[in-house]
Write an enzyme that holds these catalytic residues in place. Structure first.
Site, short mmCIF file in Angstrom:
data_model
loop_
_atom_site.label_atom_id
_atom_site.label_comp_id
_atom_site.label_asym_id
_atom_site.label_seq_id
_atom_site.Cartn_x
_atom_site.Cartn_y
_atom_site.Cartn_z
N ASN A 110 -87.07 -4.93 -63.99
CA ASN A 110 -88.41 -4.68 -63.47
C ASN A 110 -88.40 -4.83 -61.96
O ASN A 110 -87.60 -5.60 -61.41
CB ASN A 110 -89.39 -5.71 -64.06
CG ASN A 110 -90.82 -5.51 -63.59
OD1 ASN A 110 -91.33 -4.38 -63.55
ND2 ASN A 110 -91.49 -6.60 -63.21
N HIS A 149 -91.05 -5.95 -58.93
CA HIS A 149 -92.34 -6.64 -58.76
C HIS A 149 -92.64 -6.74 -57.27
O HIS A 149 -91.75 -7.10 -56.49
CB HIS A 149 -92.27 -8.03 -59.40
CG HIS A 149 -93.55 -8.79 -59.27
ND1 HIS A 149 -94.62 -8.57 -60.12
CD2 HIS A 149 -93.96 -9.72 -58.39
CE1 HIS A 149 -95.63 -9.36 -59.76
NE2 HIS A 149 -95.25 -10.07 -58.72
N SER A 189 -89.14 -7.78 -55.46
CA SER A 189 -88.04 -8.39 -56.20
C SER A 189 -87.68 -7.51 -57.39
O SER A 189 -88.56 -6.94 -58.04
CB SER A 189 -88.46 -9.75 -56.76
OG SER A 189 -88.94 -10.61 -55.74
N ASP A 224 -92.69 -11.86 -65.30
CA ASP A 224 -92.27 -11.90 -63.89
C ASP A 224 -91.37 -13.10 -63.61
O ASP A 224 -91.22 -13.51 -62.45
CB ASP A 224 -93.48 -11.91 -62.93
CG ASP A 224 -94.34 -10.66 -63.07
OD1 ASP A 224 -93.79 -9.60 -63.43
OD2 ASP A 224 -95.56 -10.75 -62.84
#
Ligand code: GAR
Length: 210
Positions: A107, A109, A136, A145
């Site tokens: 992912n 973020h 990030s 997260d």
């Protein structure tokens, strides 16, 4: 080339950055599926324009998270995706789903995690008086997260910044960072072992910084 699935919910500018990197020969990968949970997401138009296979799995059409994620898994596995890339995908994924794809799911973020997990990261960074901000990339685990960090890119916060101007500085940084990290994975350089990120076989003590 590495078979990528890109999961989106909206605009798709990170998807576009990935496609541009592939097109320019900077990323040895192919996008085998673009998957949106939102019908009409702008990123689906990008996928169509690029001639990519795209699908919508609308979470509102399923009775619960499990059924929604089962539909995601069916589409992802049919496409034989090797790496799943969350690019502005705004649904929280359950522990079952993330375990199924552990080490194959990343992912991006828009903050310097662990600072500002969750939503409205740019406004919250400004409210906290941050002097630096950024993005990030991390492996996804059940901790929202909170998965092991791979790399971060920093931008300065400037006097007079608004959430809008700060977002406009972070976004191009995201577009540089994400294809780079995906390229590490495509080259077989990046792996998750336990909770430890390995780059070139060596455990990362801290995320790579740009
Ligand atoms: C990006 O800023 C991404 O980091 C963020 O959403 C935006 C998507 O833009 N992701 C999250 O907030 C994940 N919780 P895009 O659709 O243009 O790539």
């Amino acid at each position: 080339p590495l078979r990528l699935a890109v999961l989106i919910s909206g605009r798709g500018s990170n998807l576009k950055a990935i496609l541009d990197a592939i097109g320019a020969g900077r990323l040895a990968a192919q996008v085998v599926l673009v998957l949106s949970n939102r019908p009409g997401a702008a990123g689906l138009d990008l996928a169509a324009a690029a001639g990519l296979s795209a699908a919508t799995v609308d979470h509102r059409q399923y009775p619960d998270r499990h059924a929604f994620e089962q539909a995601l898994v069916t589409a992802l596995d049919a496409a034989q995706a090797e790496l799943l890339v969350l690019a502005g995908f705004m649904r929280v994924l359950t522990a079952d789903f993330v375990h199924h794809y552990r080490g194959r799911l990343i992912n991006i973020h828009p903050s310097l995690l662990p600072a500002f997990a969750g939503l409205d990261t740019h406004a919250r960074a400004l409210a906290a008086g941050a002097t630096e901000h950024g993005a990030s990339v991390h492996f996804v685990t059940a901790a929202v997260d909170g998965g092991p960090l791979i790399a971060q890119i920093r931008v300065p916060v400037q006097a007079g910044d608004t959430p809008h101007t700060l977002a406009a500085r972070v976004l191009p940084a995201e577009h540089r960072l994400y294809p780079l990290v995906i390229g590490w994975y495509a080259a077989g350089r990046l792996a998750l072992g336990g909770d430890t990120v390995r780059l070139d076989g060596l455990p990362l003590a801290a995320p790579v910084q740009f």
